[in-house]
Design an enzyme around this catalytic site. Structure first.
Site, PDB file in Angstrom:
ATOM      1  N   TYR A 282      -2.996  -1.537  10.449  1.00 48.86           N
ATOM      2  CA  TYR A 282      -3.031  -2.225   9.151  1.00 48.86           C
ATOM      3  C   TYR A 282      -1.870  -1.798   8.278  1.00 48.86           C
ATOM      4  CZ  TYR A 282      -3.795  -2.468   4.176  1.00 48.86           C
ATOM      5  OH  TYR A 282      -3.582  -2.629   2.832  1.00 48.86           O
ATOM      6  N   HIS A 283      -1.694  -0.493   8.096  1.00 52.63           N
ATOM      7  CA  HIS A 283      -0.639  -0.021   7.199  1.00 52.63           C
ATOM      8  C   HIS A 283       0.741  -0.491   7.659  1.00 52.63           C
ATOM      9  CE1 HIS A 283      -3.782   2.978   5.931  1.00 52.63           C
ATOM     10  NE2 HIS A 283      -3.306   2.586   4.767  1.00 52.63           N
TER      11      HIS A 283
ATOM     12  N   LYS B 105       1.826  -3.803   6.253  1.00 49.96           N
ATOM     13  CA  LYS B 105       2.382  -3.750   4.900  1.00 49.96           C
ATOM     14  C   LYS B 105       3.801  -3.190   4.909  1.00 49.96           C
ATOM     15  CE  LYS B 105      -1.004  -5.642   2.744  1.00 49.96           C
ATOM     16  NZ  LYS B 105      -0.799  -6.943   2.075  1.00 49.96           N
TER      17      LYS B 105
ATOM     18  N   THR C  18       0.838  -1.195   0.000  1.00 50.31           N
ATOM     19  CA  THR C  18       0.000   0.000   0.000  1.00 50.31           C
ATOM     20  C   THR C  18       0.873   1.244   0.000  1.00 50.31           C
ATOM     21  OG1 THR C  18      -1.568   1.320   1.318  1.00 50.31           O
ATOM     22  CG2 THR C  18      -0.164  -0.194   2.523  1.00 50.31           C
TER      23      THR C  18
ATOM     24  N   SER D  70      -1.449   3.452  10.675  1.00 49.78           N
ATOM     25  CA  SER D  70      -2.432   2.563  11.292  1.00 49.78           C
ATOM     26  C   SER D  70      -1.797   1.205  11.513  1.00 49.78           C
ATOM     27  CB  SER D  70      -3.674   2.427  10.406  1.00 49.78           C
ATOM     28  OG  SER D  70      -3.427   1.517   9.334  1.00 49.78           O
TER      29      SER D  70
END
Length: 390
Positions: A184-185, A188, A147, A182
């Site tokens: 989530y980020h 990645k 991302t 975040s």
């Protein structure tokens, strides 16, 4: 030759699999545990477009496109034994890894979901990379959609890959620092570092495709038959901002711009994202780079408020009266950040083709109006709130 598409039931994975299968006679194996459907249901929402079961999808792909080279394997990539079996049976020459818990807001709900997101995403990637090494498949081209969120929001132009460090003793390109915003980020960001390490230690050819905010309802392949539709999430937790705004327009709900909304974000149409992944997956093994390459999967940057105003303008073509309203921002972010991001390598990969934002919005609104009742019934999911299971 076999090409494996993880997350093959997902928003990006499904249309990517169709395009790849349509352009090759080789076997294309879809891998998924079907969890995305459950995650969205758990926050009280649903796909704005009806999505067929995986069996119905595969049958439609055969009926409509004549694709008999598609197959599906259900399994959890965090289960090392499952990954071992997958790799030993299919021995893929290319893996397009799109499987992940993809929502930053979902990962921020509480510690349980933050832990789940990090374990799910990073364990799956590690299992695949180590599996390739342990099964003597290190020539397999590993393509992962990470991302652009790994970059954060720096106050300088974002390079396509590494950053140049320089002092009085010299200069060198180093991995871009993880500035994710975040839980989530950050998964990645860790995946990006692990892929770099896997290339260094195992010599696996890696394409790290840093995907921007992806919008759109259709690709050339999915538009032919409604059974081939990919999912379309529009709620606060799983719907990207462009999709949420379009759904709000259809529901007659004010578009919720958080704060000033002047921050620029990177975007790409679903059609353009699928095209790049398909070209990487189908690249000639004898001609493709055997290196670690980063692509910024972006075609433009646009501010949130400009995006809302564009959607409102296009909505007028459908006789939709849409208001743009500003709300207090629940996120900690610079509401005026003017992102600059390089994407020359990705633009070259797709030969410069690009769907305009206006074209994408027009297509989205046209499809969503067919399912207005579904959108209206779930309009309480546009904003963060009590979850269905709480």
């Amino acid at each position: 030759m076999t090409i494996a598409i993880t997350g093959g039931d997902g928003y990006l994975g499904w249309p990517t699999a169709l395009r790849i299968a349509d352009r090759t006679d080789e076997r294309v194996v879809l891998v998924d545990n079907l969890a995305r459907r459950e995650w969205v249901e758990s926050v009280g929402s649903t796909s704005g477009l009806p999505i067929a079961s995986i069996d119905e999808r595969l049958a439609a792909a055969r009926d409509v496109h004549g694709l008999r080279n598609l197959s599906f394997v259900e399994g959890d990539l965090t289960d090392k034994d499952f990954v071992e079996t997958l790799l030993s049976v299919h021995e893929p020459e290319t893996i397009v890894h799109t499987a992940a818990q993809p929502s930053a807001p979902y990962s921020q709900i509480d510690g349980e979901r933050a832990n789940f997101t990090q374990h799910n995403n990073m364990q799956a990637t590690r299992n695949l990379l180590w599996g390739l090494e342990e099964h003597d498949l290190t020539d397999t081209h590993f393509v992962e959609t990470t991302t652009t969120g790994v970059y954060g929001a720096p106050e300088f132009p974002i390079p396509e890959g590494g950053a140049v460090m320089e002092n009085q003793d010299g200069r060198d390109e180093v991995p871009f620092p993880a500035m994710a915003g975040s839980w989530y980020h950050l998964t990645k960001s860790h995946d990006a570092a692990n892929m770099r390490l896997a290339h260094k230690q195992f010599d696996i050819p890696i394409s790290d495709v840093r995907t921007a905010i992806t919008y759109g309802t259709e690709t050339e392949e999915t538009a032919v038959d409604r059974r081939l539709s990919t999912r379309f999430d529009f709620d606060y937790y799983f719907g990207v901002v462009a999709h949420r705004f379009c759904a709000q327009a259809v529901a007659g709900y004010p578009m919720t711009v958080y704060g000033r909304g002047e921050q620029r974000k990177p975007f790409i149409a679903l059609e353009d994202a699928v095209e790049g992944l398909a070209r990487l997956a189908l690249s000639d093994p004898d001609a493709r780079p055997d290196d670690h390459t980063v692509y910024n999967q972006v075609t433009r940057a646009i501010s949130i408020v400009e995006m809302a105003e564009t959607i409102a303008d296009v909505a007028g073509e459908f006789d939709l009266d849409v208001d743009v309203e500003h709300f207090e921002n629940p996120r900690d972010e610079d509401e005026t950040h003017k992102m600059e991001i390089e994407y020359d390598r990705y633009e070259t990969l797709i030969d410069g083709q690009s769907t305009t934002f206006e074209e994408g919005v027009r297509s989205i609104l046209g499809r969503l109006l067919e399912h207005e009742d579904t959108i209206v019934a779930h309009e309480d999911r546009f904003l963060p709130g009590v979850l269905a299971e709480d």
